[in-house]
Design a protein around this motif. Structure first.
Motif, short mmCIF file in Angstrom:
data_model
loop_
_atom_site.label_atom_id
_atom_site.label_comp_id
_atom_site.label_asym_id
_atom_site.label_seq_id
_atom_site.Cartn_x
_atom_site.Cartn_y
_atom_site.Cartn_z
N ARG A 1 -35.76 82.46 -28.27
CA ARG A 1 -36.73 80.76 -27.84
C ARG A 1 -37.71 80.40 -28.05
NH1 ARG A 1 -35.87 78.74 -23.17
NH2 ARG A 1 -38.15 78.97 -22.50
N GLN A 2 -37.89 81.16 -29.39
CA GLN A 2 -39.27 80.52 -30.95
C GLN A 2 -37.85 79.19 -31.48
OE1 GLN A 2 -41.29 82.91 -32.65
NE2 GLN A 2 -41.24 81.00 -34.73
N ASN A 3 -36.69 79.86 -32.38
CA ASN A 3 -36.23 78.32 -33.00
C ASN A 3 -36.01 77.52 -31.67
OD1 ASN A 3 -36.04 79.89 -34.76
ND2 ASN A 3 -33.67 81.54 -34.15
N ARG A 4 -35.63 77.55 -30.26
CA ARG A 4 -35.11 76.85 -28.96
C ARG A 4 -36.51 75.50 -28.62
NH1 ARG A 4 -31.29 75.49 -25.68
NH2 ARG A 4 -30.47 77.26 -25.49
N THR A 5 -37.89 76.49 -29.21
CA THR A 5 -38.99 75.62 -28.75
C THR A 5 -39.08 74.69 -30.13
OG1 THR A 5 -40.16 77.52 -27.59
CG2 THR A 5 -41.11 75.52 -28.56
N LEU A 6 -38.66 75.73 -31.14
CA LEU A 6 -38.52 74.13 -32.72
C LEU A 6 -37.68 73.43 -32.99
CD1 LEU A 6 -39.37 77.22 -35.28
CD2 LEU A 6 -41.21 75.82 -34.55
N LEU A 7 -36.59 73.61 -31.95
CA LEU A 7 -35.41 72.18 -32.14
C LEU A 7 -35.73 71.27 -31.00
CD1 LEU A 7 -32.40 74.36 -32.69
CD2 LEU A 7 -33.28 72.76 -34.30
N TYR A 8 -36.40 71.79 -29.31
CA TYR A 8 -35.40 70.71 -28.71
C TYR A 8 -38.08 70.53 -27.87
CZ TYR A 8 -30.92 71.93 -28.99
OH TYR A 8 -30.05 72.46 -30.03
N GLY A 9 -38.20 71.71 -28.39
CA GLY A 9 -39.85 71.26 -27.73
C GLY A 9 -39.81 71.77 -26.66
N GLU A 10 -39.10 73.11 -25.82
CA GLU A 10 -38.98 72.95 -24.89
C GLU A 10 -40.55 74.14 -24.08
OE1 GLU A 10 -35.49 75.98 -23.88
OE2 GLU A 10 -34.33 73.75 -24.29
N ALA A 11 -41.30 74.12 -22.99
CA ALA A 11 -42.03 75.03 -23.45
C ALA A 11 -41.69 76.61 -22.94
CB ALA A 11 -43.12 74.95 -22.23
N ARG A 12 -42.68 77.41 -23.29
CA ARG A 12 -42.01 78.81 -22.78
C ARG A 12 -43.38 79.35 -22.18
NH1 ARG A 12 -41.39 82.56 -28.27
NH2 ARG A 12 -40.72 83.89 -26.53
N SER A 13 -43.25 80.64 -21.49
CA SER A 13 -44.03 81.00 -20.48
C SER A 13 -43.97 82.89 -21.48
CB SER A 13 -43.86 81.65 -19.46
OG SER A 13 -43.56 82.46 -18.54
N PRO A 14 -44.83 83.28 -21.54
CA PRO A 14 -46.15 84.24 -21.48
C PRO A 14 -45.17 85.87 -21.06
CG PRO A 14 -47.67 83.30 -21.49
CD PRO A 14 -46.70 82.82 -20.60
N GLU A 15 -44.74 84.96 -19.72
CA GLU A 15 -43.86 86.22 -19.18
C GLU A 15 -42.81 85.99 -19.34
OE1 GLU A 15 -44.76 89.17 -17.62
OE2 GLU A 15 -46.96 88.69 -18.77
N GLU A 16 -41.45 84.76 -19.41
CA GLU A 16 -40.57 85.09 -19.39
C GLU A 16 -39.70 86.21 -19.65
OE1 GLU A 16 -39.81 81.34 -21.72
OE2 GLU A 16 -39.72 82.67 -23.75
N PHE A 17 -39.26 87.18 -20.79
CA PHE A 17 -38.58 87.82 -20.90
C PHE A 17 -38.64 89.12 -19.40
CE2 PHE A 17 -37.55 92.22 -22.54
CZ PHE A 17 -36.06 91.87 -22.65
N LYS A 18 -39.58 89.22 -19.60
CA LYS A 18 -40.24 90.09 -18.30
C LYS A 18 -39.76 89.02 -16.86
CE LYS A 18 -43.75 93.02 -19.13
NZ LYS A 18 -45.55 93.61 -19.43
N ASP A 19 -40.11 88.28 -16.67
CA ASP A 19 -39.38 87.14 -15.69
C ASP A 19 -37.60 87.17 -15.63
OD1 ASP A 19 -41.70 87.60 -14.18
OD2 ASP A 19 -42.29 85.03 -15.63
N SER A 20 -37.20 86.88 -16.78
CA SER A 20 -35.18 87.25 -16.81
C SER A 20 -35.13 88.32 -16.89
CB SER A 20 -35.35 86.59 -18.31
OG SER A 20 -36.00 84.69 -18.51
#
Length: 474
Positions: free
Chosen positions: A436-455
């Protein structure tokens, strides 16, 4: 004091009525549908050409006497007059007083010979009381209610979570008894340990759950083993016999030499042998057949154990065409599909193609009668969408992946596909965060602190299954 409506579909009630009447009257009935306009559910024809005894089975909610009487008068009576049976018998889930039985007899005269030919809720329960073997055979009578769950949990001697019981009760409504149930019962009677195996989606877990409820009805304590057989040894001692249940005891995807904890395979086989020698307790385990074969190759003790006598293999070949049709019927009847969807299947007669399809499986039937899996299907194209997904089952998963999962959940599935079949949760989380960090660096996608647990929560129970096992691994 069953009400015959909570868990029984109209077809279930008809089959129950057939068994009860045969036991009570000592005659055999044919059960078939001659069409909506014929008015026959069951029939006894003593000889060719002679007037028959006809049975009509009416399943209505308690308190629906007025509706029952109206339907009999306006819909059924004209059919009965056309059929001219020698005798007409009515079974219904509606409780009937003596006056109400007399009222129905007079309405259906002269075909109903007396009030003895009117079987309401209470009379049917009375017959069940005299034929307890029929109660055990029709296990959907006594499973499938929250009262069952509460009675089990309140007993205080059961190591089964409420969530497991709720899933078991939900499965009971859809279950159709077949030869595998009696085969598994015989194995448990003879050997006390039964390994239910078969291909994915064939109904192994459902059969195990039906056996769990069957033995609970007989007074057994219930013990669910989640990840290590030592859990069973930790259960408090009680005088009552125990039913041990170990679902997917070898995992769901593949087997490696690291699957078991140290010496776990020996402990499991030792426990199974103890149960086999016991006078009271029984144990049911489920696994996929190919994984069981792998276990025999990887673990010498499994090969030496010669478990063939304990195996109940569920094979689609054991499902008759009628059983497959009943499974489809129950899923459609108890589904949350809008009525026009079900009517489209009936009207188009696509149910014949579904039952005879080479890819038919109970799991696919379950998915395809769930609106959550069907996405954009509508009442006009539903039969075609049903067949299309049977032709190519991957379409179900592709649709769910593309349409139902958010980006972070899709990414978690992609990450999981690069890991071992059984992965430690901490490793999954570490790989996911890096991805997810690499995707954020490449595409600028926003992340959530709880996204792993939620997913992970979103995937649990559909795409993935999470187990807690000894040693802290997940």
């Amino acid at each position: 004091n069953y009400d015959f409506t909570q868990n029984l579909s109209p077809l279930d009630f008809e089959l129950l009525s057939k068994d009860l009447l045969e036991a009570e009257l000592g005659i055999r009935f044919e059960n078939f549908k001659e069409g909506k306009d014929k008015g026959i559910d069951l029939r006894h024809a003593p000889q060719f050409g002679a007037p028959a005894t006809i049975v009509q089975c009416k399943r209505y909610a308690i308190g629906a006497f007025s509706r029952l009487k109206s339907d009999l008068k306006n819909k059924e009576l004209p059919k009965v007059k056309n059929l001219q049976p020698a005798r007409y018998i009515l079974t219904t889930s509606v409780p009937l007083s003596p006056d109400e039985s007399k009222e129905l007899m007079e309405l259906l005269s002269p075909f109903v010979l007396s009030t003895d030919d009117i079987y309401g809720k209470d009379r049917l329960n009375s017959i069940l009381g005299k034929h307890r073997d029929l109660e055990r055979q029709h296990n959907k009578l006594w499973i499938g209610t929250t009262a069952v769950i509460d009675s089990i949990l309140n007993a205080g001697t059961h190591e089964v979570a409420r969530s497991e019981l709720e899933e078991t009760v939900a499965a009971a409504k859809l279950y159709v008894k077949n030869d595998s149930f009696d085969e598994a019962l015989k194995i448990l009677k003879d050997h006390h340990v039964c390994i239910i195996s078969g291909i994915p989606g064939i109904g192994k877990t459902t059969l195990a759950r039906m056996l769990l409820l069957y033995f609970e009805k007989l007074g057994f304590d219930l013990v669910k083993i989640s990840g290590d057989v030592s859990e069973a040894d930790g259960v408090a001692f009680h005088e009552k016999p125990k039913f041990y249940y170990y679902d997917d005891f070898l995992g769901q995807t593949s087997l490696s030499e690291e699957f078991f904890n140290k010496n776990e395979e020996n402990k499991l086989l030792s426990f199974m042998q103890r149960i086999g020698r016991s006078e009271k307790s029984v144990m049911v385990l489920t696994t996929r057949e190919y994984i069981l074969k792998q276990a025999a190759m990887v673990y010498e003790v499994f090969d030496r154990a010669r478990l063939e006598q304990n195996k109940c293999i569920i094979d689609l070949a054991k499902y008759s065409r009628r059983i497959k049709a009943q499974i489809l019927y129950n899923h459609l009847y108890f589904s949350e599909l809008p009525p026009p969807f079900v009517e489209a299947i009936v009207r188009s007669r696509k149910y014949v193609d579904i039952v005879d399809h080479e890819n038919y499986s109970p799991r696919l039937i379950s998915y395809l009668t769930n609106m959550g899996w069907l996405g954009d299907a509508n009442e006009e194209n539903y039969p075609e969408v049903f067949i299309e997904n049977l032709d190519n089952p991957i379409l179900l998963w592709k649709h769910a992946f593309d349409r139902h999962l958010r980006r972070s959940t899709q990414d978690l599935l992609i990450v999981l596909s690069t890991l071992r079949a059984r992965a430690v949760l901490a490793d999954v989380e570490r790989a996911f965060n890096q991805f997810r960090q690499n995707r954020t660096l490449l595409y600028g996608e926003a992340r959530s602190p709880e996204e792993f647990k939620d997913s992970l929560r979103e995937l649990e129970g559909t795409f993935v299954k999470i187990h807690k096992v000894t040693g802290g691994n997940l």
